[in-house]
Scaffold this active site. Structure first.
Site, mmCIF file in Angstrom:
data_model
loop_
_atom_site.group_PDB
_atom_site.id
_atom_site.type_symbol
_atom_site.label_atom_id
_atom_site.label_comp_id
_atom_site.label_asym_id
_atom_site.label_seq_id
_atom_site.Cartn_x
_atom_site.Cartn_y
_atom_site.Cartn_z
ATOM 1 N N VAL A 99 38.249 38.234 31.593
ATOM 2 C CA VAL A 99 39.535 38.876 31.831
ATOM 3 C C VAL A 99 39.797 38.772 33.328
ATOM 4 O O VAL A 99 38.875 38.918 34.135
ATOM 5 C CB VAL A 99 39.501 40.367 31.418
ATOM 6 C CG1 VAL A 99 40.862 41.022 31.646
ATOM 7 C CG2 VAL A 99 39.078 40.511 29.955
ATOM 8 N N CYS A 100 41.043 38.505 33.702
ATOM 9 C CA CYS A 100 41.442 38.554 35.110
ATOM 10 C C CYS A 100 40.583 37.557 35.912
ATOM 11 O O CYS A 100 40.272 36.461 35.428
ATOM 12 C CB CYS A 100 41.311 40.013 35.570
ATOM 13 S SG CYS A 100 42.197 40.450 37.078
ATOM 14 N N THR A 101 40.180 37.919 37.104
ATOM 15 C CA THR A 101 39.427 36.973 37.934
ATOM 16 C C THR A 101 37.987 36.767 37.457
ATOM 17 O O THR A 101 37.236 36.015 38.088
ATOM 18 C CB THR A 101 39.406 37.447 39.407
ATOM 19 O OG1 THR A 101 38.915 38.785 39.463
ATOM 20 C CG2 THR A 101 40.801 37.389 40.016
#
Lengths: 211, 211
Positions: A99-101
């Site tokens: 998820v995300c970075t």
């Protein structure tokens, strides 16, 4: 199945917990939070501690790996202990996800070379540095690799993956029980939809946010 | 401003963390997790521990109170230590809020008498037992009392409240940074939208879920 959620200093809480809340409801699954050392792990804003119940070497072969993001990701990009665990876990996992970075950590571990993937909108271009092909989609599946966009997108990824693992009806039941019928009061959740001035302002501040 | 998020045994993680992720970004706010005793608090599924950094009596007068729900709420409905804290905190709060069955705790504390409020869809009727007027809306504002529906709705409540506290532009910035552009793969997030058979099945099992 065993689900491992990786924690590291200055992770973003909702990255981990949004995904957790959906996928920990997979029938028959055991979900475990892991970190380099077992114990409380502090989030990006410094006001939330989530407990890692196991150290990395205690969870060598999870079936599903979930890597959240957050500003602290930056300081893990050359952490061979963590990247090595990701590579070993990935060697036997059924699903490797982020998820995300968190996708930048998968990329730094060499797991996304030549693969389509996504990340937080401010970090999409960085994926290219590691041979991945960034897309602007919210949830990207490429083989067993599933990456989600920023922070809240882990909920959508969780439901997508739960449907694949346990079937549509189970995923729909979890959506119903978590009452995931989103009604945001604004329509500013992506750089395409937010006011242009706001997007530019935060692009300018992205070095501050992502590190 | 000081934001207090109440934790109790068997809370639902996303209730607390979805709301936290939005409102902890309020400019100038200090966010603190509180519980009867400081220390790790275990969630409903038993696989997640979130740390309460302060005991209730260490946080006597927060500006914003957030009460999550979860199956453990049931066992707090006559806990005068916790309900007393809610009443005292509410006496000086600017906002008193809940997510999911957290509204039943506000109601049990006597704070929602004659007020419009919401809760998890399986718990809506129970609000009436405490003199509240349940509505099917996702986020309900009645004066300083803000209640949200099940689990994931805390994100929508957070953005709604952040807009009131810090203005639309700040709320839009937080929506953009948390990339809250929901794209659920199913449309089953409310009893009105989910397959009827699924809704009936879970209504039948609701005693199990809510206790």
């Amino acid at each position: 199945m065993q689900i491992a959620i990786l924690l590291f200093d200055r992770f973003t809480a909702l990255d981990a917990v949004g995904t957790y809340e959906i996928l920990s409801r997979t029938p028959g699954a055991e979900t475990v939070f892991v970190a380099e050392r077992a114990g409380a792990v502090r989030n990006d804003s410094g006001s939330l501690d989530l407990v890692a119940h196991r150290a990395l070497d205690e969870v060598p072969a999870p079936d599903l790996v979930i890597v959240p993001g957050g500003p602290g990701q930056h300081h893990q990009m050359e952490n061979e202990n963590l990247l090595g665990w990701l590579r070993r876990a990935d060697a036997t996992s059924t699903w490797t996800t982020s998820v995300c970075t968190g996708s930048l950590l998968l990329a730094a571990a060499g797991l996304l070379k030549g693969r389509r993937a996504t990340s937080h909108w401010l970090a999409l271009d960085t994926l290219k540095d590691y041979g991945a092909e960034p897309t602007g989609e919210r949830v990207v599946l490429d083989g067993k690799y599933v990456t989600a966009a920023g922070v809240s997108s882990g909920i959508d990824m969780g439901l997508t993956l739960l449907g694949r693992i346990a079937g549509d009806r189970t995923a729909q039941a979890v959506q119903l029980l978590t009452e995931y019928d989103p009604q945001p009061p604004y329509d500013a959740g992506s750089p395409q939809k937010a006011p242009a001035g706001l997007v530019e302002e935060w692009r300018g501040r992205s070095r501050f946010i992502l590190q």
